[in-house]
Design an enzyme around this catalytic site. Structure first.
Site, PDB file in Angstrom:
ATOM      1  N   CYS A 103     117.309 -41.058   1.228  1.00 13.45           N
ATOM      2  CA  CYS A 103     118.655 -40.508   1.274  1.00 13.45           C
ATOM      3  C   CYS A 103     119.256 -40.571  -0.123  1.00 13.45           C
ATOM      4  CB  CYS A 103     119.510 -41.332   2.249  1.00 13.45           C
ATOM      5  SG  CYS A 103     121.198 -40.721   2.411  1.00 13.45           S
ATOM      6  N   HIS A 145     118.816 -36.451  10.452  1.00 11.61           N
ATOM      7  CA  HIS A 145     119.259 -37.304   9.347  1.00 11.61           C
ATOM      8  C   HIS A 145     120.597 -36.803   8.788  1.00 11.61           C
ATOM      9  CE1 HIS A 145     118.508 -39.598   5.445  1.00 11.61           C
ATOM     10  NE2 HIS A 145     119.522 -38.806   5.147  1.00 11.61           N
ATOM     11  N   GLU A 146     120.667 -35.511   8.493  1.00  9.45           N
ATOM     12  CA  GLU A 146     121.896 -34.970   7.873  1.00  9.45           C
ATOM     13  C   GLU A 146     123.076 -35.039   8.831  1.00  9.45           C
ATOM     14  OE1 GLU A 146     122.100 -34.589   4.800  1.00  9.45           O
ATOM     15  OE2 GLU A 146     119.948 -34.649   4.459  1.00  9.45           O
ATOM     16  N   HIS A 149     125.049 -38.196   9.154  1.00 13.25           N
ATOM     17  CA  HIS A 149     126.086 -38.441   8.140  1.00 13.25           C
ATOM     18  C   HIS A 149     127.471 -38.037   8.647  1.00 13.25           C
ATOM     19  CE1 HIS A 149     123.880 -39.777   4.609  1.00 13.25           C
ATOM     20  NE2 HIS A 149     123.018 -38.786   4.711  1.00 13.25           N
TER      21      HIS A 149
HETATM   22 ZN    ZN Z   1     121.159 -38.894   3.751  1.00 14.33          ZN
END
Ligand code: ZN
Length: 184
Positions: A103, A145-146, A149
């Site tokens: 990341c 993953h994104e 956030h």
């Molecule tokens: Zn990330």
């Protein structure tokens, strides 16, 4: 267009649940500038995805593009450039698959994360049009993953064995890691 500083783990903005856009806001000039800045920042960093909170904007927006020119993920093939507002994830296959994730907000480190293998993502694109896509394999992991956030989560929260958190410099020395679907 301007490259922005990427916030690192420890910055409280990365831990907020980001707020939604309304359609008018998606089409606004301010959002176009924000998007240009995000693409510049992502390309400069050599990454494959970036979420707005990573540059300090706690809003439901992420961009993703796998690029065969990425230094961080040289084996990735180039994908469509995705602009994702207000996403919702539906898990279609809860069988798990694992990748060594990294990341831009946790520089220099990778960790092994298992996530559902097949998902559907419903979202609005940069024209505020509804879109729905079905994703599998690596791209499914990148989206999860994104989009994490946008709910204040980092991949390190999803590492089930903390012993897999490693500095990239050290990983290069480990044969067994390279045999196991290393993302880079
Ligand atoms: Zn990330």
């Amino acid at each position: 267009m301007t490259e922005q500083r990427i916030l690192k783990m420890g910055n409280p903005i990365l831990r907020l649940v980001a707020s939604n856009f309304d359609n008018k806001e998606i089409l606004s000039d301010d959002t176009k500038v924000l998007l240009d800045n995000m693409w510049d920042t992502l390309r400069e960093a050599g990454g494959i995805g970036l979420a707005a909170p990573q540059i300090g904007v706690s809003k439901q927006l992420a961009i993703i593009q796998l690029s065969d020119e990425s230094e961080r993920y040289p084996e990735a093939e180039t994908s469509e450039a995705f602009t994702i507002f207000n996403p919702k994830i539906i898990v279609l296959d809860d069988e798990l698959q694992g990748f060594w994730e990294g990341c831009l907000s946790v520089p220099g480190i990778r960790g092994y994360v298992e996530r559902p293998k097949k998902i559907q993502v419903d979202y609005l694109d940069e024209l505020a049009q509804s879109r729905s896509i079905i994703l599998e394999d690596f791209l499914a992991a990148v989206f999860q993953h994104e989009l994490d956030h946008l709910i204040g989560m980092l991949y390190v929260d999803r590492v089930s064995d903390i012993g897999t958190l490693m500095f990239e410099d050290e990983m290069k020395l480990l044969d067994e890691v390279e045999d196991d679907q290393l993302m880079d």
